[in-house]
Design a protein around this motif. Structure first.
Motif, PDB file in Angstrom:
ATOM      1  N   ASN A 143       0.866  -1.137   0.028  1.00 38.43           N
ATOM      2  CA  ASN A 143      -0.087  -0.093   0.001  1.00 38.43           C
ATOM      3  C   ASN A 143       0.850   1.389   0.053  1.00 38.43           C
ATOM      4  O   ASN A 143       0.281   2.351   0.002  1.00 38.43           O
ATOM      5  CB  ASN A 143      -0.884   0.169   1.128  1.00 38.43           C
ATOM      6  N   LEU A 144       2.145   1.131   0.171  1.00 37.40           N
ATOM      7  CA  LEU A 144       2.891   2.253  -0.172  1.00 37.40           C
ATOM      8  C   LEU A 144       2.834   3.177  -1.299  1.00 37.40           C
ATOM      9  O   LEU A 144       3.165   2.589  -2.531  1.00 37.40           O
ATOM     10  CB  LEU A 144       4.509   1.877   0.071  1.00 37.40           C
ATOM     11  N   LYS A 145       2.595   4.684  -1.267  1.00 41.11           N
ATOM     12  CA  LYS A 145       2.409   5.448  -2.484  1.00 41.11           C
ATOM     13  C   LYS A 145       3.586   6.275  -2.340  1.00 41.11           C
ATOM     14  O   LYS A 145       4.092   6.578  -3.534  1.00 41.11           O
ATOM     15  CB  LYS A 145       1.279   5.928  -2.267  1.00 41.11           C
ATOM     16  N   TYR A 146       4.187   6.757  -1.362  1.00 40.21           N
ATOM     17  CA  TYR A 146       5.110   7.780  -1.428  1.00 40.21           C
ATOM     18  C   TYR A 146       6.377   7.265  -0.568  1.00 40.21           C
ATOM     19  O   TYR A 146       6.358   7.054   0.696  1.00 40.21           O
ATOM     20  CB  TYR A 146       4.806   8.929  -0.802  1.00 40.21           C
ATOM     21  N   LEU A 147       7.484   7.117  -1.383  1.00 46.36           N
ATOM     22  CA  LEU A 147       8.806   6.646  -0.668  1.00 46.36           C
ATOM     23  C   LEU A 147       9.928   7.897  -0.976  1.00 46.36           C
ATOM     24  O   LEU A 147      10.374   7.973  -2.248  1.00 46.36           O
ATOM     25  CB  LEU A 147       9.053   5.415  -1.291  1.00 46.36           C
ATOM     26  N   PHE A 148      10.369   8.622   0.121  1.00 40.37           N
ATOM     27  CA  PHE A 148      11.529   9.482  -0.038  1.00 40.37           C
ATOM     28  C   PHE A 148      12.603   8.997   0.552  1.00 40.37           C
ATOM     29  O   PHE A 148      12.711   9.017   1.661  1.00 40.37           O
ATOM     30  CB  PHE A 148      10.749  10.914   0.504  1.00 40.37           C
ATOM     31  N   LEU A 149      13.821   8.908  -0.310  1.00 34.82           N
ATOM     32  CA  LEU A 149      15.035   8.636  -0.035  1.00 34.82           C
ATOM     33  C   LEU A 149      16.090   9.531  -0.179  1.00 34.82           C
ATOM     34  O   LEU A 149      17.432   9.272  -0.290  1.00 34.82           O
ATOM     35  CB  LEU A 149      15.403   7.259  -0.541  1.00 34.82           C
ATOM     36  N   HIS A 150      15.671  10.813  -0.851  1.00 34.58           N
ATOM     37  CA  HIS A 150      16.710  11.656  -1.380  1.00 34.58           C
ATOM     38  C   HIS A 150      17.580  12.168   0.010  1.00 34.58           C
ATOM     39  O   HIS A 150      17.146  12.177   1.024  1.00 34.58           O
ATOM     40  CB  HIS A 150      16.064  13.128  -2.050  1.00 34.58           C
ATOM     41  N   ASN A 151      18.541  12.934  -0.306  1.00 37.11           N
ATOM     42  CA  ASN A 151      19.531  13.367   0.496  1.00 37.11           C
ATOM     43  C   ASN A 151      20.113  12.497   1.402  1.00 37.11           C
ATOM     44  O   ASN A 151      19.968  12.656   2.698  1.00 37.11           O
ATOM     45  CB  ASN A 151      18.768  14.848   1.141  1.00 37.11           C
ATOM     46  N   ASN A 152      20.326  11.213   0.835  1.00 38.32           N
ATOM     47  CA  ASN A 152      21.072  10.236   1.643  1.00 38.32           C
ATOM     48  C   ASN A 152      22.351  10.138   1.166  1.00 38.32           C
ATOM     49  O   ASN A 152      23.057  11.012   0.427  1.00 38.32           O
ATOM     50  CB  ASN A 152      20.347   9.021   1.750  1.00 38.32           C
ATOM     51  N   LYS A 153      23.173   8.955   1.472  1.00 40.90           N
ATOM     52  CA  LYS A 153      24.517   8.647   0.721  1.00 40.90           C
ATOM     53  C   LYS A 153      24.518   7.585  -0.075  1.00 40.90           C
ATOM     54  O   LYS A 153      25.174   6.736   0.087  1.00 40.90           O
ATOM     55  CB  LYS A 153      25.483   8.605   1.925  1.00 40.90           C
ATOM     56  N   PHE A 198      12.478  -2.449  -5.530  1.00 47.48           N
ATOM     57  CA  PHE A 198      11.136  -1.671  -5.430  1.00 47.48           C
ATOM     58  C   PHE A 198      10.109  -2.502  -6.264  1.00 47.48           C
ATOM     59  O   PHE A 198       8.740  -2.170  -6.380  1.00 47.48           O
ATOM     60  CB  PHE A 198      11.243  -0.225  -6.403  1.00 47.48           C
ATOM     61  N   SER A 199      10.228  -3.748  -6.801  1.00 43.32           N
ATOM     62  CA  SER A 199       9.391  -4.484  -7.371  1.00 43.32           C
ATOM     63  C   SER A 199       8.070  -4.836  -6.472  1.00 43.32           C
ATOM     64  O   SER A 199       7.174  -5.235  -7.418  1.00 43.32           O
ATOM     65  CB  SER A 199      10.111  -5.943  -7.833  1.00 43.32           C
ATOM     66  N   GLN A 200       7.879  -5.020  -5.474  1.00 45.90           N
ATOM     67  CA  GLN A 200       6.816  -5.212  -4.728  1.00 45.90           C
ATOM     68  C   GLN A 200       6.063  -4.217  -4.356  1.00 45.90           C
ATOM     69  O   GLN A 200       5.013  -4.245  -3.629  1.00 45.90           O
ATOM     70  CB  GLN A 200       7.208  -6.146  -3.488  1.00 45.90           C
ATOM     71  N   LEU A 201       6.537  -2.885  -4.517  1.00 50.67           N
ATOM     72  CA  LEU A 201       5.656  -1.747  -4.408  1.00 50.67           C
ATOM     73  C   LEU A 201       4.635  -1.435  -5.266  1.00 50.67           C
ATOM     74  O   LEU A 201       4.938  -0.349  -6.213  1.00 50.67           O
ATOM     75  CB  LEU A 201       6.614  -0.360  -4.095  1.00 50.67           C
ATOM     76  N   GLU A 202       3.562  -2.107  -5.188  1.00 53.91           N
ATOM     77  CA  GLU A 202       2.439  -2.211  -6.437  1.00 53.91           C
ATOM     78  C   GLU A 202       1.714  -0.939  -6.221  1.00 53.91           C
ATOM     79  O   GLU A 202       1.090  -0.371  -7.331  1.00 53.91           O
ATOM     80  CB  GLU A 202       1.444  -3.193  -6.164  1.00 53.91           C
ATOM     81  N   SER A 203       1.695  -0.014  -5.333  1.00 59.10           N
ATOM     82  CA  SER A 203       0.787   1.170  -5.264  1.00 59.10           C
ATOM     83  C   SER A 203       1.692   2.489  -5.396  1.00 59.10           C
ATOM     84  O   SER A 203       0.969   3.351  -5.153  1.00 59.10           O
ATOM     85  CB  SER A 203      -0.159   1.094  -4.104  1.00 59.10           C
TER      86      SER A 203
END
Length: 282
Positions: free
Chosen positions: A99-109, A118-123
């Motif tokens: 059910n995850l719609k928004y994934l923010f991973l910016h500004n990391n290393k 990300f293949s299972q993130l159907e939404s």
């Protein structure tokens, strides 16, 4: 009836968080199904209530995501992990988040992301990977192909991912790169197997060597079916790609073929035959 002071926290939890199980992580702020744990200098992901739909872990010191870290969060809709110190995304980091719609991973290393992450993130609707340390070599080509697939399908998914290295690709959007720019090299066979005549019960070796970038995986086929080494402990894939068959028996007869495969493509050797000409002498 007067309430004892010790009972007040439980009452407040019940009043403020009726839909939670009163398991808000220490120092975090929780309201309804939102958990916010920003600016807490966290180095690991805390235990999160399973009903959580929005999880905000921004501006911490998180360095890694353990496999299955969010497995219980079936209702998670938004995951904010930006502005941390994450270096690698390992396999199964985001499993069971349908059910995850928004994934923010910016500004990391982040420099490496395991294929299929990300293949299972159907939404999924939005994915941010910009402002990281992404190394755009052949190991990351799968991500470019995934993002291009989203675009070609007319998907509404918004993505952002840019290269940090190598220098000639710095600042380039991953989705714009070609296979040549990723420096991928299709497998090529350097040593072929040959037909074998063997006595029943003896040991057989089929040679197969291949080169490519990244290093190709070696897969063996028997009568056009992929061999699963776990099914038979007589069969072993040696480090150099050679197939070893111990204590050969009648069912081992037939056609064998080696396949070398990496993200840039695959190649097969010629077909070879395993034949028997008798049984060993006692």
């Amino acid at each position: 009836m007067l309430l004892k002071p010790a009972s007040l926290p439980g009452l407040l939890c019940f009043l403020l968080l009726p839909s939670f199980s009163c398991s808000c992580p220490s120092r975090c702020l929780c309201f309804r199904t939102t958990v916010r744990c920003m600016h807490l200098m966290l180095e690991t992901i805390p235990d999160i209530p399973p009903q959580t739909s929005i999880l905000d872990l921004r501006f911490n010191h998180i360095k890694e995501i353990q496999p299955g870290a969010f497995r219980r969060l079936k209702n998670l809709n938004t995951l904010l992990l930006n502005n941390n110190q994450i270096k690698h995304i390992v396999r199964r980091s985001f499993e069971d988040l349908e059910n995850l719609k928004y994934l923010f991973l910016h500004n990391n290393k982040i420099s490496r992301i395991h294929p299929g992450t990300f293949s299972q993130l159907e939404s999924l609707k939005r994915l941010r990977l910009d402002s990281n340390a992404l190394l755009c070599d052949c190991d990351l080509m799968w991500l470019a192909e995934l993002l291009k697939e989203y675009a070609e399908q007319g998907s509404s998914i918004q993505t952002a991912a840019t290269c940090e290295a190598p220098r000639e690709l710095h600042g380039r959007s991953i989705i714009t790169l070609t296979a040549q720019e990723f420096n991928c090299e299709r497998p090529r066979i350097t040593s072929e197997p040959h037909d074998v005549d063997v006595l029943l019960g003896n040991t057989v070796y089929f040679t197969c060597r291949a080169e490519g970038n990244p290093k190709p995986a070696i897969i063996w086929l028997h009568n056009n079916n992929e061999i699963d080494m776990k099914d038979d402990n007589r069969l072993n894939l040696l480090q150099d790609g050679t197939l070893m068959i111990q204590n050969t028996k009648e069912s081992d007869k037939g056609v064998y073929q080696c396949m070398a495969k990496n993200i840039a493509g695959e190649v097969k050797t010629q077909e070879v035959v395993l034949r028997y000409f008798g049984t060993p002498c006692n």
